[in-house]
Design a protein around this motif. Sequence first.
Motif, short mmCIF file in Angstrom:
data_model
loop_
_atom_site.label_atom_id
_atom_site.label_comp_id
_atom_site.label_asym_id
_atom_site.label_seq_id
_atom_site.Cartn_x
_atom_site.Cartn_y
_atom_site.Cartn_z
N ARG A 157 4.95 31.15 38.07
CA ARG A 157 5.50 30.07 37.23
C ARG A 157 4.44 29.63 36.22
O ARG A 157 3.24 29.69 36.48
CB ARG A 157 5.91 28.87 38.09
N PHE A 158 4.95 29.18 35.02
CA PHE A 158 4.04 28.79 33.93
C PHE A 158 4.33 27.38 33.44
O PHE A 158 5.36 26.80 33.76
CB PHE A 158 4.21 29.75 32.74
N LYS A 159 3.36 26.93 32.61
CA LYS A 159 3.58 25.68 31.88
C LYS A 159 3.94 26.08 30.44
O LYS A 159 3.32 26.98 29.88
CB LYS A 159 2.31 24.83 31.85
N ALA B 18 7.89 27.10 34.93
CA ALA B 18 8.75 27.94 34.10
C ALA B 18 8.61 29.41 34.49
O ALA B 18 7.52 29.87 34.79
CB ALA B 18 8.40 27.77 32.63
N LEU B 19 9.72 30.07 34.50
CA LEU B 19 9.69 31.51 34.68
C LEU B 19 9.34 32.18 33.35
O LEU B 19 8.67 33.20 33.30
CB LEU B 19 11.05 32.02 35.15
N GLY C 175 10.90 25.49 24.65
CA GLY C 175 11.29 25.08 25.98
C GLY C 175 10.94 26.15 26.99
O GLY C 175 10.24 27.12 26.68
N CYS C 176 11.48 25.96 28.20
CA CYS C 176 11.20 26.95 29.23
C CYS C 176 12.40 27.18 30.09
O CYS C 176 13.35 26.41 30.09
CB CYS C 176 10.03 26.47 30.08
N THR C 177 12.36 28.26 30.81
CA THR C 177 13.45 28.63 31.70
C THR C 177 12.91 28.58 33.13
O THR C 177 11.97 29.31 33.48
CB THR C 177 13.93 30.06 31.40
N THR C 178 13.52 27.71 33.90
CA THR C 178 13.02 27.55 35.27
C THR C 178 13.98 28.13 36.29
O THR C 178 13.61 28.39 37.42
CB THR C 178 12.81 26.05 35.57
N VAL C 179 15.22 28.29 35.88
CA VAL C 179 16.23 28.80 36.82
C VAL C 179 16.33 30.32 36.63
O VAL C 179 16.58 30.80 35.51
CB VAL C 179 17.61 28.16 36.53
#
Length: 568
Positions: free
Chosen positions: A69-71, A89-90, A109-113
């Motif tokens: 996971r990232f920031k 975030a993925l 933005g980011c994708t976490t799902v």
Amino acid sequence: MAAARGVSYLLFVLTVSLCTGKQNYPTISHLKEEGIDNDSEEPNEPPDQLIGDFGNFESKRLRTDSKKRFKCLSCEPPDCSGLTECHDALQCWKSRVRDSDGVERVSRGCTTVPDHVPFICGSSSKSGHTKRHTGGQYAMDCCEGDYCNNGSFPYLANANFVEKVPHDVSNIGYIVKLALAILGPVLALGAIGTIVLFLMRRTHRKRLMAARAMADHDPFYASDEVLRATAAGDSTLREFLDRSMSSGSGSGLPLLIQRTLAKQISLAECIGKGRYGEVWRGVWHGENVAVKIFFSRDEASWNRETEIYSTVLLRHENILGYIGSDMTSRNSCTQLWLVTHYHPLGSLYDHLNRTTLTHHQMMKICLSAINGLVHLHTEIFGTQGKPAIAHRDIKSKNILVKLNGSCVIADFGLAVTHVQSTGKMDVGSNPRVGTKRYMSPEVLDESINLDCFESYKRVDIYAFGLVLWEVCRRTVSNGIAEDYKPPFYDLVPSDPSFEDMKKVVCVDQQRPIVPNRWASNATLSGMGKLIKECWHQNPNVRLSALRIKKTLVKLASSDVHVNLDLDS
Ligand code: ADP
Ligand code: MG
């Protein structure tokens, strides 16, 4: 294909969020803020079938679940103001979206799902991708690494291109091809048809103009085509008229020439006025012709007469020679013309008023007139046959005298035809009735059987008897002849009514008086006898036209003063 649908879905989400101010629909930011682990209940989750389209979607999710996971940097459209961070975030992403109006918005933005990864970044998580959509255009750069989504926003192709091509280009190409495939052959066929029609019309017009031009010059100097279509054959006008004079009536001029008749004839003088119009002497290519001009209200008479004169094999030396009919417009008024041979002596009525007759002249008139009536009444069988025709208005004014002293029957406006083989009788549609003075008793008392053709022939014979009486009165014997008088001159007024005639002919059963002087002459007494058999009260015992002819021939042959060729 599946990827494309995913991208479409994403663009839809992005566009809706940007256009609606993200009130009702979850956006990527919403996903980031709210739904990170709410994957199964996601309201904008792609439909089942869409997920099904992603072949190894489940395995991909399992893979991403266990990933690092990232920031990432996060900011809101339209101008990415208020930079924040998102964690776990993925993938990080930065995007540029241009809607259909050309307005651009950028965001990070980011994708976490894990489930969202394929939708947002597609299968290639690192490389950026762009896409045009019917609603707009977007470019998305995805990356893995802390704050890797900093820097400039992805490049988006020229907005003009999008504006010029608002729809999916591939779709438009397809539609255009389809339209061409359908419309192409139709248009080609239409064009070929139009050209063919145009050429045909031009050829037809040329021929018509050529024929008319020649007809204007000399109707019988017309093209072969015109002449071949006629009974006249290859002849000059004079030959045609001469032949018509000797052979009588028939089908007239070629129709094409008939149509130009009125233009070619100059009217010289009015020679007769009937109830149905006027008769003029006209000049046509230097020849005299008679032009019967019908009142436009009497079109039925013109039609009927034209029809009868056009009957095959009607042409006969004792039937008025027909040249043609024309319908013209003069002073915006329709004129109906019937053009026939011109006979300067006029009608038998005129002739008898003018002159007395020798036996020879009387016989010539009577024999030629009955010859015409026999021809009219007789049906000629065969494919090119002639129907039997009853005249229905026999009288001295409808018989014309030729210069050689013989007669022709004229005025066929009331005629009836009959064909024995089919039993077909054609009475026409003319409201006109015969001349009252010459009406037979069965017509006057309306006992006539109108469905039987023979009845009409018997009506003709009755009237012909009256004409013979008019002629014989003017025949000199022992130096004497009676004045001209019309039948029943002493019994009815000058324009008798139907009732006047009915009283005299039906009720009183009167007939014109046979002068005593006739008895002293074999021919005239024979004529008197013959006449009485013609106007008999009982139509069934009246003589036939052929019988009258035979009797006349017999009388003529036994009269030394008559010198006629009686073989014909
Ligand atoms: P309507 O139908 O009006 O009775 P007709 O054809 O009987 O017309 O002609 C009327 C009159 O015109 C005749 O009685 C005759 O005097 C004259 N007429 C008709 N045709 C000719 C002709 N071809 N030649 C000379 N006179 C004619
Ligand atoms: Mg007449």
